[in-house]
Design a protein around this motif. Structure first.
Motif, PDB file in Angstrom:
ATOM      1  N   VAL A   1      -2.857 120.447  30.696  1.00  8.55           N
ATOM      2  CA  VAL A   1      -1.543 120.153  31.255  1.00  8.55           C
ATOM      3  C   VAL A   1      -1.258 118.661  31.168  1.00  8.55           C
ATOM      4  O   VAL A   1      -0.191 118.242  30.709  1.00  8.55           O
ATOM      5  CB  VAL A   1      -1.465 120.603  32.734  1.00  8.55           C
ATOM      6  N   GLU A   2      -2.215 117.891  31.596  1.00  6.44           N
ATOM      7  CA  GLU A   2      -2.017 116.448  31.642  1.00  6.44           C
ATOM      8  C   GLU A   2      -1.770 115.905  30.241  1.00  6.44           C
ATOM      9  O   GLU A   2      -0.911 115.067  30.009  1.00  6.44           O
ATOM     10  CB  GLU A   2      -3.264 115.813  32.256  1.00  6.44           C
ATOM     11  N   ARG A   3      -2.537 116.436  29.332  1.00  7.36           N
ATOM     12  CA  ARG A   3      -2.424 115.981  27.963  1.00  7.36           C
ATOM     13  C   ARG A   3      -1.068 116.343  27.360  1.00  7.36           C
ATOM     14  O   ARG A   3      -0.386 115.511  26.772  1.00  7.36           O
ATOM     15  CB  ARG A   3      -3.548 116.646  27.168  1.00  7.36           C
ATOM     16  N   ALA A   4      -0.682 117.575  27.555  1.00  7.72           N
ATOM     17  CA  ALA A   4       0.595 118.024  27.012  1.00  7.72           C
ATOM     18  C   ALA A   4       1.741 117.269  27.668  1.00  7.72           C
ATOM     19  O   ALA A   4       2.714 116.893  27.015  1.00  7.72           O
ATOM     20  CB  ALA A   4       0.755 119.527  27.234  1.00  7.72           C
ATOM     21  N   ALA A   5       1.621 117.028  28.958  1.00  6.06           N
ATOM     22  CA  ALA A   5       2.665 116.299  29.666  1.00  6.06           C
ATOM     23  C   ALA A   5       2.789 114.899  29.077  1.00  6.06           C
ATOM     24  O   ALA A   5       3.893 114.421  28.808  1.00  6.06           O
ATOM     25  CB  ALA A   5       2.333 116.218  31.150  1.00  6.06           C
ATOM     26  N   GLY A   6       1.663 114.266  28.871  1.00  2.00           N
ATOM     27  CA  GLY A   6       1.667 112.921  28.310  1.00  2.00           C
ATOM     28  C   GLY A   6       2.374 112.895  26.968  1.00  2.00           C
ATOM     29  O   GLY A   6       3.190 112.006  26.700  1.00  2.00           O
ATOM     30  N   GLU A   7       2.090 113.881  26.151  1.00  2.00           N
ATOM     31  CA  GLU A   7       2.716 113.918  24.836  1.00  2.00           C
ATOM     32  C   GLU A   7       4.222 114.091  24.932  1.00  2.00           C
ATOM     33  O   GLU A   7       4.968 113.630  24.086  1.00  2.00           O
ATOM     34  CB  GLU A   7       2.097 115.042  23.991  1.00  2.00           C
ATOM     35  N   ALA A   8       4.648 114.755  25.996  1.00  2.00           N
ATOM     36  CA  ALA A   8       6.089 114.953  26.177  1.00  2.00           C
ATOM     37  C   ALA A   8       6.713 113.779  26.930  1.00  2.00           C
ATOM     38  O   ALA A   8       7.873 113.835  27.315  1.00  2.00           O
ATOM     39  CB  ALA A   8       6.339 116.262  26.922  1.00  2.00           C
ATOM     40  N   GLY A   9       5.922 112.743  27.166  1.00  2.00           N
ATOM     41  CA  GLY A   9       6.459 111.574  27.854  1.00  2.00           C
ATOM     42  C   GLY A   9       6.512 111.734  29.364  1.00  2.00           C
ATOM     43  O   GLY A   9       7.227 111.006  30.041  1.00  2.00           O
ATOM     44  N   TYR A  10       5.758 112.665  29.875  1.00  2.00           N
ATOM     45  CA  TYR A  10       5.747 112.873  31.315  1.00  2.00           C
ATOM     46  C   TYR A  10       4.432 112.416  31.935  1.00  2.00           C
ATOM     47  O   TYR A  10       3.375 112.521  31.313  1.00  2.00           O
ATOM     48  CB  TYR A  10       5.944 114.350  31.640  1.00  2.00           C
ATOM     49  N   GLY A  11       4.505 111.919  33.139  1.00  2.00           N
ATOM     50  CA  GLY A  11       3.309 111.587  33.897  1.00  2.00           C
ATOM     51  C   GLY A  11       2.917 112.782  34.742  1.00  2.00           C
ATOM     52  O   GLY A  11       3.688 113.732  34.870  1.00  2.00           O
ATOM     53  N   VAL A  12       1.735 112.728  35.285  1.00  2.00           N
ATOM     54  CA  VAL A  12       1.248 113.844  36.085  1.00  2.00           C
ATOM     55  C   VAL A  12       0.778 113.353  37.441  1.00  2.00           C
ATOM     56  O   VAL A  12       0.004 112.417  37.538  1.00  2.00           O
ATOM     57  CB  VAL A  12       0.082 114.558  35.372  1.00  2.00           C
ATOM     58  N   SER A  13       1.287 113.986  38.453  1.00  2.00           N
ATOM     59  CA  SER A  13       0.892 113.638  39.809  1.00  2.00           C
ATOM     60  C   SER A  13       0.176 114.856  40.370  1.00  2.00           C
ATOM     61  O   SER A  13       0.651 115.975  40.241  1.00  2.00           O
ATOM     62  CB  SER A  13       2.151 113.338  40.611  1.00  2.00           C
ATOM     63  N   ILE A  14      -0.970 114.609  40.991  1.00  2.00           N
ATOM     64  CA  ILE A  14      -1.772 115.760  41.364  1.00  2.00           C
ATOM     65  C   ILE A  14      -2.065 115.826  42.852  1.00  2.00           C
ATOM     66  O   ILE A  14      -2.263 114.813  43.500  1.00  2.00           O
ATOM     67  CB  ILE A  14      -3.087 115.762  40.565  1.00  2.00           C
ATOM     68  N   VAL A  15      -2.016 117.027  43.358  1.00  2.00           N
ATOM     69  CA  VAL A  15      -2.382 117.248  44.753  1.00  2.00           C
ATOM     70  C   VAL A  15      -3.357 118.397  44.785  1.00  2.00           C
ATOM     71  O   VAL A  15      -3.137 119.418  44.140  1.00  2.00           O
ATOM     72  CB  VAL A  15      -1.156 117.639  45.600  1.00  2.00           C
TER      73      VAL A  15
END
Lengths: 339, 339
Positions: free
Chosen positions: A90-104
């Motif tokens: 998820v994190e990787r794909a998000a990064g590629e789409a220009g998105y950051g990831v916030s986790i809880v």
DNA sequence: GCGCAGTTTGAGAGCGCTAACAATGGCCGC
DNA sequence: GCGGCCATTGTTAGCGCTCTCAAACTGCGC
């Protein structure tokens, strides 16, 4: 690429604009790839950005656009391989789409904890949420309460709009069970995950189906809780039952506990008992004996989650790709049934 | 706790103020626990918040205060137990301190990738950064380039201001090696992590020290790369060497590969060869045989990282707690030296 | 009855950015 | 040589919150 003085106020768009002798808006346009900018203006701006080591302030951007370019992830447990790998994907794909990831992460998985986690993420104005957590009915009520942020779940039953992105667990089970059937086993036990979790139930279902098709008796599954410890504990009972010549475990960690239990009971794998796991954790190939297991492509899973949230965010029609089909990895823990 | 209409604009502070018949500023005060608010005013505000299901907009807050209440984490690999557990600890501790966690993972760990990751986090105006990644000299240059955001590293050598928060790896090694010495072993091999990584080198150092103290010869460490596969591959050589009666592996996964190699070579553990690992991964207790290993308290480690960043953020004097000392967990893979 | 300290609330400005509109200048065709 | 269109840039007004300052009100002592 200048170095900033220690803890000085970072440069703003206005600073860049001043240096490049343009209006702040033009800087903003350059940053956002607006089409109609004269090339040399663009260059001046880019150079100023470089000189000042300017980086846009995300908070201001978020406030102005109400787009945070951040995806929230709720996870219960990423110490286990499956969830961790999914998170990774998820994190990787998000990064590629220009998105950051916030986790809880959740300590417990009850209604209140879920709500709190979601609130936290919503407060950070994430644009979408990916749930890497086992769900039941009650958690879905939570999603419904947050109906202004798209939620994608990763394995759960389908209710309302919230269809899960998932691996075809049932199919994985069928593959594993069929493998054992083909090896001539007739008493094939199943070491399942905790009940009421969809993944567990899906896996039980696949196993039952194949046994039914084949005309074999389906005993009650033996229930574990995904841990190696539980695999070991219930594995001891399984090991004591001389009729059982094959066990399909719902994940590799339980399979590992089972292997130890069988070893201690003096039952040889695969000569006396065949064992098949699920997940293909990196250690699976180095268990004693190396474990036959069902491999899941967690990275692809993560990618799909992101695709799905992004689609929901963009209000695109929800895409319904085929479920990801796992593959069987045959190693040494499975062999022909003894007679 | 009203449910919001589908995708409607979330309520703002002004909405709450209107409903509670106060100024927005008063709402803000209630939210920030300002002391001088008349109790009934506070109640009205709280009730309005509840009715509207209002939640403050983090972006606006961040913009106004330039405090994001978010910690960034840079990780190379959280599929392995150690990093994952550390991430877990960090995220948990951050949550308790009222901070969110934003994560970026690196595919490769070179200068450029580091810079990019840091930029990304800085752009999200994280207040501090925790690095869960192996470092070398070059990465430290990167930190220095970002001198307006506190960075805490988790294992690395000390350079300049960036002292790492770490577990005392060397001490863990000493404990493990001493255990083997006490069991009467005289040829104690070390299956190390990749060179140039501080953790690896620290562990080699502790092992060497004890051997030197004891007057035993220290062979060259056998080098792996943390994976079970590498443990298996180099383990085969180790297994072929009949002089070796004990191996201390720098982590549990390599130890697992080693166990398989020994098993295949027909060398019994612990009768012929003793094996000690490092980490105490959850599966360690269920290997064949259950692995004697060194347990690290990753949760505490995470907590300390957060304490350290928070201290740096608050410009408090940097606290220098004692390094966390790991403990030995004796299981069945280690026993008296054969003779 | 008045001043003062302390409590409680509000008004105005601004954080750094972008959306929407407006303004400028150049080039075209006729 | 003039209207019109397009490329290019600037201006204005927020986004939702918190800061600073100031106003209003309370109660107290003298």
């Amino acid at each position: 690429m200048a170095r900033q003085g220690s803890r000085s106020r970072p440069p703003t768009m206005a600073d860049v604009a001043r240096l490049a002798q343009v209006s702040p808006q033009t800087v903003s346009r350059v940053l956002n790839d607006y089409a109609f900018i004269r090339p040399d203006t663009r260059d001046r701006v880019l150079q100023a950005i470089d000189v000042l080591d300017y980086r846009p302030n995300q908070a201001a951007r978020t406030l102005a656009t109400s787009r945070s370019r951040t995806i929230g992830v709720v996870a219960t447990d990423y110490l286990s391989y499956g969830p961790a790998a999914a998170l990774w994907g998820v994190e990787r794909a998000a990064g590629e789409a220009g998105y950051g990831v916030s986790i809880v992460s959740l300590r417990e998985s009850n209604h209140r904890a879920f709500t709190e986690a979601m609130q936290r993420l919503v407060g950070q104005s994430v644009e979408g949420i990916v749930m890497i957590a086992p769900q039941d009915q009650s958690t879905h009520e939570v999603f419904d309460a947050f109906d202004n942020v798209p939620v994608v779940t990763l394995s759960s039953f389908e209710t309302g709009e919230h269809k899960p992105i998932m691996l075809d667990s049932a199919e994985g089970s069928r593959i594993a069970t069929r493998h054992l059937v083909e090896l001539g086993h007739t008493v094939i036990a199943h070491l399942s995950g905790p009940p009421r979790f969809t993944v567990s139930e899906e896996r039980v279902r696949g196993w039952r189906e194949v046994l039914a098709e084949t005309g074999l008796a389906a005993p009650e599954p033996v229930v574990g809780d995904w841990t190696a410890e539980s695999g070991y504990l219930v594995g001891r009972e399984l090991a004591a039952d001389r009729h059982v010549t094959a066990v399909y475990a719902a994940n590799d960690r339980m399979a590992q506990g089972l292997l130890l239990a069988l070893h201690e009971a003096g039952r040889r794998v695969p000569q006396d008992v065949s064992v098949v796991g699920f997940d293909d954790v990196p250690e699976a190939a180095y268990m004693i004996p190396p474990l036959t297991t069902v491999r899941q492509d967690f990275a692809a899973l993560g990618r799909r989650c992101i695709e799905a949230v992004l689609a929901l965010i963009g209000n695109e029609p929800r895409l319904e790709p085929d479920p990801l089909v796992p593959t069987l990895v045959v190693r040494e823990s499975s062999g022909p049934a003894p007679r």
